[in-house]
Design an enzyme around this catalytic site. Structure first.
Site, short mmCIF file in Angstrom:
data_model
loop_
_atom_site.label_atom_id
_atom_site.label_comp_id
_atom_site.label_asym_id
_atom_site.label_seq_id
_atom_site.Cartn_x
_atom_site.Cartn_y
_atom_site.Cartn_z
N ASP A 35 78.46 33.53 65.13
CA ASP A 35 78.83 34.66 65.99
C ASP A 35 78.34 35.96 65.36
OD1 ASP A 35 81.25 35.03 68.38
OD2 ASP A 35 80.55 36.81 67.29
N ILE A 36 77.79 36.83 66.15
CA ILE A 36 77.22 38.08 65.66
C ILE A 36 78.32 39.04 65.18
CG2 ILE A 36 77.21 39.45 67.81
CD1 ILE A 36 74.21 40.02 67.19
N ASN A 92 87.70 30.88 75.28
CA ASN A 92 88.18 31.96 76.14
C ASN A 92 87.65 31.70 77.55
OD1 ASN A 92 89.41 33.36 73.98
ND2 ASN A 92 87.48 34.34 73.44
N GLY A 98 89.60 37.34 77.58
CA GLY A 98 88.65 37.80 76.57
C GLY A 98 87.26 37.21 76.67
N GLN A 99 86.98 36.43 77.73
CA GLN A 99 85.62 35.91 77.84
C GLN A 99 84.66 37.03 78.23
OE1 GLN A 99 85.06 32.61 80.60
NE2 GLN A 99 82.99 32.20 79.84
N HIS A 105 81.22 28.18 75.93
CA HIS A 105 81.05 28.14 74.47
C HIS A 105 82.38 27.93 73.79
CE1 HIS A 105 81.67 32.36 75.67
NE2 HIS A 105 82.33 32.51 74.53
N HIS A 107 84.38 28.67 70.33
CA HIS A 107 84.44 29.38 69.06
C HIS A 107 85.03 28.42 68.03
CE1 HIS A 107 84.16 33.64 70.67
NE2 HIS A 107 84.56 33.03 71.77
P1 AMP Z 1 83.67 35.39 74.42
O1 AMP Z 1 84.21 36.80 74.25
O2 AMP Z 1 84.69 34.30 74.23
O3 AMP Z 1 82.88 35.26 75.71
O4 AMP Z 1 82.67 35.17 73.22
C1 AMP Z 1 81.37 35.69 73.19
C2 AMP Z 1 81.00 35.81 71.75
O5 AMP Z 1 79.60 35.95 71.67
C3 AMP Z 1 81.61 37.02 71.03
O6 AMP Z 1 82.43 36.57 69.96
C4 AMP Z 1 80.40 37.81 70.55
O7 AMP Z 1 80.59 38.38 69.28
C5 AMP Z 1 79.32 36.75 70.54
N1 AMP Z 1 77.96 37.23 70.69
C6 AMP Z 1 77.51 38.17 71.57
N2 AMP Z 1 76.17 38.33 71.43
C7 AMP Z 1 75.78 37.45 70.45
C8 AMP Z 1 74.52 37.14 69.86
N3 AMP Z 1 73.39 37.74 70.24
N4 AMP Z 1 74.49 36.20 68.88
C9 AMP Z 1 75.63 35.60 68.49
N5 AMP Z 1 76.85 35.84 69.02
C10 AMP Z 1 76.92 36.75 69.99
#
Ligand code: AMP
Ligand code: ZN
Length: 119
Positions: A35-36, A92, A98-99, A105, A107
């Site tokens: 995760d970024i 999520n 929080g999605q 995906h 986490h």
């Molecule tokens: P969610 O909020 O459950 O939809 O999770 C989306 C996740 O994607 C968040 O935790 C972000 O930090 C992560 N995210 C967004 N852009 C990127 C990216 N380019 N590379 C890796 N993770 C990312």
């Protein structure tokens, strides 16, 4: 069509290698990358390569791939050595929960303590 890549989807772009990611595992059906914006020492996302908007929709449409995502979440935890102390697999689902990325995906979070109930 269900499962087809979506032009405006960040995670479809990561699957297509159009957007870079720190990939830790890959199978025929899944991709796992860091995760970024990590929320724990281990914070890896496991995604199906096919596009479905959330985990429940994925499971209804392609249950074997949903199982692949769960199995890979376990493999990530094992490789990251957080399986002994315990880890979280979080899906999520919906903006109210929080999605923010509407490509299913998991986490995988570990390496620290967690509270219950979650925030
Ligand atoms: P969610 O909020 O459950 O939809 O999770 C989306 C996740 O994607 C968040 O935790 C972000 O930090 C992560 N995210 C967004 N852009 C990127 C990216 N380019 N590379 C890796 N993770 C990312
Ligand atoms: Zn997608």
């Amino acid at each position: 069509m269900a499962g087809e890549p979506q032009a405006d989807c960040l995670f479809c772009k990561i699957v297509a290698r159009e957007v870079p990611a720190d990939v830790v595992r890959e199978t025929e059906t899944t991709l796992a990358f860091r995760d970024i914006n990590p929320q724990a020492p281990t914070h890896v996302l496991v995604i199906p390569k096919v596009h479905h908007p959330d985990a429940a929709t994925l499971a209804a449409a392609e249950p074997t791939i949903a199982a692949d995502v769960l199995r890979e979440a376990g493999e990530v935890a094992s490789e990251e050595k957080v399986d002994g102390t315990g880890f979280r697999i979080i899906f999520n689902t919906g903006s109210g929960a929080g999605q923010t990325v509407f490509h299913a995906h998991a986490h995988v979070l570990g390496g620290r303590g967690f509270n219950w109930p979650p925030g």
